[in-house]
Design an enzyme around this catalytic site. Sequence first.
Site, mmCIF file in Angstrom:
data_model
loop_
_atom_site.group_PDB
_atom_site.id
_atom_site.type_symbol
_atom_site.label_atom_id
_atom_site.label_comp_id
_atom_site.label_asym_id
_atom_site.label_seq_id
_atom_site.Cartn_x
_atom_site.Cartn_y
_atom_site.Cartn_z
ATOM 1 N N TYR A 45 29.710 30.018 35.600
ATOM 2 C CA TYR A 45 28.945 30.082 36.853
ATOM 3 C C TYR A 45 27.868 29.008 36.850
ATOM 4 C CZ TYR A 45 26.068 32.150 40.583
ATOM 5 O OH TYR A 45 25.347 32.368 41.726
ATOM 6 N N VAL B 83 37.528 29.277 51.537
ATOM 7 C CA VAL B 83 37.025 27.925 51.290
ATOM 8 C C VAL B 83 37.753 27.226 50.155
ATOM 9 C CG1 VAL B 83 34.734 28.469 52.206
ATOM 10 C CG2 VAL B 83 35.156 28.682 49.741
ATOM 11 N N THR C 136 22.356 41.541 46.570
ATOM 12 C CA THR C 136 23.583 41.404 47.353
ATOM 13 C C THR C 136 24.720 42.117 46.638
ATOM 14 O OG1 THR C 136 24.232 39.350 46.253
ATOM 15 C CG2 THR C 136 22.817 39.155 48.211
#
Length: 260
Positions: free
Chosen positions: A152, A66, A189
Amino acid sequence: MALSGKVAIVTGAAQGLGKAFTERLLQRGARQVCVADVKVEDGQRTVSDFGQTYGKDRATFVKCDVSNEKDLEDLFVAVKRRYGPLDIMVNNAGIANETNWSKMVDINMKGLMKGTFLAIEAMRKDTGGHGGVIVNVASSAGLTPVFCTPSYCASKYGVVGFTLSWAESRTIVDLGIRFAVMCPAFTDTEIIKLGTNSIMLQPELATKMMDFVGINKVETVSDAFMQLVDDPESNGTIATITANHGIRFKRHKFTNLSML
């Protein structure tokens, strides 16, 4: 939202949340879901597994970085050529790595923004689209400062502001497109499994914070995702998901300027 016959793209879908979102769409009857990811082996394995469970060719894999604009453009061309108009776009691809903040911004923000621009052009009713929903995946770090992940945080704050700003656009919404943003806290995750040394500053304090906040189950986050997709009034909705408080939805209060 009735999903029968719908076409969707999910980025970062080879594993983790993107894989879970894809499976929920297939379970609900989406005609075609494109698994877009830079991880070829994982993506092909995911699509193969889904084919055995939900039927051959309902999920397809397209290699897509992406952060590469051409990859994204080629992805949308391929989906339109094979399956027709797009109905659901899930900009999920993202990384967490404070030691490589530039790459993180390229993926988390710039890639998501480009994916949104392309989805708008694919969905808008005045250019042949059928309308649809764009779900952008941010983080609870897009709503509150986090001392161990400043870069982040910056990328995810940007995602929230970007998505809600599009939701304010009456012109685009009137063309049949709605926008929602997901803000889950720490979730079980691969990013978490990498360990705080890999992705955060001050890792010892970061680990304590993670223990205090708790870890979401992937299933809980995917429940919130489906509620956003299903709700025709979800334009401008923020879904927050935390282990301590579960799923909460907050509808953005539009400014008077958006009504001009």
